[in-house]
Design a protein around this motif. Sequence first.
Motif, PDB file in Angstrom:
ATOM      1  N   ALA A  50      14.645   0.845  -4.481  1.00 51.09           N
ATOM      2  CA  ALA A  50      14.177  -0.313  -3.602  1.00 51.09           C
ATOM      3  C   ALA A  50      12.901  -0.286  -3.056  1.00 51.09           C
ATOM      4  CB  ALA A  50      14.871  -0.452  -2.270  1.00 51.09           C
ATOM      5  N   PHE A  51      12.321   1.090  -2.926  1.00 46.94           N
ATOM      6  CA  PHE A  51      10.865   1.174  -2.605  1.00 46.94           C
ATOM      7  C   PHE A  51       9.905   0.994  -3.514  1.00 46.94           C
ATOM      8  CE2 PHE A  51       7.270   4.351  -2.622  1.00 46.94           C
ATOM      9  CZ  PHE A  51       6.747   3.929  -1.285  1.00 46.94           C
ATOM     10  N   LEU A  52      10.104   1.446  -4.680  1.00 46.49           N
ATOM     11  CA  LEU A  52       9.341   1.145  -6.033  1.00 46.49           C
ATOM     12  C   LEU A  52       9.102  -0.221  -6.459  1.00 46.49           C
ATOM     13  CD1 LEU A  52      10.252   4.231  -8.348  1.00 46.49           C
ATOM     14  CD2 LEU A  52       8.309   3.904  -6.855  1.00 46.49           C
ATOM     15  N   VAL A  53      10.427  -0.882  -6.488  1.00 48.47           N
ATOM     16  CA  VAL A  53      10.564  -2.444  -6.745  1.00 48.47           C
ATOM     17  C   VAL A  53       9.807  -3.138  -5.659  1.00 48.47           C
ATOM     18  CG1 VAL A  53      11.870  -4.323  -7.324  1.00 48.47           C
ATOM     19  CG2 VAL A  53      12.365  -2.173  -8.435  1.00 48.47           C
ATOM     20  N   GLY A  54      10.005  -2.717  -4.388  1.00 44.87           N
ATOM     21  CA  GLY A  54       9.563  -3.465  -3.479  1.00 44.87           C
ATOM     22  C   GLY A  54       8.082  -3.596  -3.286  1.00 44.87           C
ATOM     23  N   ILE A  55       7.298  -2.567  -3.674  1.00 48.72           N
ATOM     24  CA  ILE A  55       5.829  -2.546  -3.737  1.00 48.72           C
ATOM     25  C   ILE A  55       5.438  -3.682  -4.638  1.00 48.72           C
ATOM     26  CG2 ILE A  55       3.927  -1.321  -4.633  1.00 48.72           C
ATOM     27  CD1 ILE A  55       5.189   1.244  -3.420  1.00 48.72           C
ATOM     28  N   PHE A  56       6.147  -3.798  -5.748  1.00 50.23           N
ATOM     29  CA  PHE A  56       5.848  -4.942  -6.789  1.00 50.23           C
ATOM     30  C   PHE A  56       6.191  -6.302  -6.212  1.00 50.23           C
ATOM     31  CE2 PHE A  56       7.793  -7.681  -9.769  1.00 50.23           C
ATOM     32  CZ  PHE A  56       6.986  -8.180 -10.581  1.00 50.23           C
ATOM     33  N   ALA A  57       7.149  -6.305  -5.678  1.00 51.31           N
ATOM     34  CA  ALA A  57       7.648  -7.690  -5.061  1.00 51.31           C
ATOM     35  C   ALA A  57       7.086  -8.364  -3.947  1.00 51.31           C
ATOM     36  CB  ALA A  57       9.036  -7.635  -4.635  1.00 51.31           C
ATOM     37  N   CYS A  58       6.472  -7.347  -3.117  1.00 50.05           N
ATOM     38  CA  CYS A  58       5.519  -7.718  -1.828  1.00 50.05           C
ATOM     39  C   CYS A  58       4.347  -8.264  -2.480  1.00 50.05           C
ATOM     40  CB  CYS A  58       5.369  -6.542  -1.013  1.00 50.05           C
ATOM     41  SG  CYS A  58       4.464  -6.968   0.642  1.00 50.05           S
ATOM     42  N   ASN A  59       3.745  -7.767  -3.417  1.00 50.03           N
ATOM     43  CA  ASN A  59       2.404  -8.249  -3.918  1.00 50.03           C
ATOM     44  C   ASN A  59       2.420  -9.395  -4.640  1.00 50.03           C
ATOM     45  OD1 ASN A  59       0.180  -6.133  -3.380  1.00 50.03           O
ATOM     46  ND2 ASN A  59       1.481  -4.735  -4.373  1.00 50.03           N
ATOM     47  N   LEU A  60       3.596  -9.721  -5.235  1.00 53.21           N
ATOM     48  CA  LEU A  60       4.058 -11.052  -5.658  1.00 53.21           C
ATOM     49  C   LEU A  60       4.184 -12.170  -5.052  1.00 53.21           C
ATOM     50  CD1 LEU A  60       4.786 -12.696  -8.467  1.00 53.21           C
ATOM     51  CD2 LEU A  60       7.030 -11.577  -8.146  1.00 53.21           C
ATOM     52  N   MET A  61       5.020 -11.687  -3.857  1.00 52.97           N
ATOM     53  CA  MET A  61       5.257 -12.778  -2.735  1.00 52.97           C
ATOM     54  C   MET A  61       3.980 -13.156  -2.135  1.00 52.97           C
ATOM     55  SD  MET A  61       7.693 -14.836  -1.700  1.00 52.97           S
ATOM     56  CE  MET A  61       7.681 -15.772  -0.054  1.00 52.97           C
ATOM     57  N   ILE A  62       3.253 -12.296  -1.795  1.00 56.32           N
ATOM     58  CA  ILE A  62       1.879 -12.634  -1.093  1.00 56.32           C
ATOM     59  C   ILE A  62       0.981 -13.948  -1.864  1.00 56.32           C
ATOM     60  CG2 ILE A  62      -0.201 -11.838  -0.421  1.00 56.32           C
ATOM     61  CD1 ILE A  62       0.968  -9.107   0.303  1.00 56.32           C
TER      62      ILE A  62
END
Length: 270
Positions: free
Chosen positions: A229-241
């Motif tokens: 969740a942590f590793l994928v979350g970093i990617f998804a957060c930048n994508l959502m911004i």
Amino acid sequence: MNLLDAIILGILQGLTEFLPVSSSGHLEIGKALLGLHMGGEESLLFTVVVHFATAAATLVVYRREVGKIISGLFQFKNNEETQFVGLIVLSMIPAGVVGLLFEKQIEALFEGKIAFVGAMLIVTGLLLFVADKSKASKKSITSLNAFLIGIAQAIAILPGISRSGATISTSVILGVDREQAARFSFLMVIPVIFGKILLDAGDMIQEVSAVENPTQVSFPVLLAGFASAFLVGIFACNLMIAMVKRAQLKYFSFYCFVVGFVSIVSYYYY
């Protein structure tokens, strides 16, 4: 739940915490598809741990902003950083009240109620659709806005209501600048999640230590879920911004409509 189940659900959480499609709703759907039969407390334990992972991912993505806020607080004056923290604290009140007063009722909703999750996903889709049609604005967040956004976050405790979707959509509908809306949405959840973990620390340790019971979630399983969740979350957060800036929330609303409808139909006909 085994390690592979935990990794799959962790990836699902990492993606859907930041994309406005309801991480808790997708976790419940994922558990059902994997054939996992988990009690309310056990299910909520895993949910809290992977939410903690995505909160940590938020800290990594916004590390400069968080560092600036901490530095500003230690100046001990009424500066921009102190005012921002005040707004965050104000936004926490509704979720805190709901969490404390309705903990058992909330736990009961994390027991595979897929039809309810589907209905709430449709509600999320409607919110996103309305927000995407709202006119762009450069307004800052006020005290009233922060409290209203906090109410949206409290409602998003329900599985199927996207926390990021509800808070960002509410911000945009209120006329808040889209980039500020995303920043506030992602940062406001950090103290809520850390607070939840501190409150439940004793119960969580007891759950993890009860490995003699095969229905409990063991520590290696929780760790696997946290890491993915942590590793994928970093990617998804930048994508959502990036997507919030470009006003592309409507695509997620269509996705929520489809998944919500399929969830309801599958519950009643399969």
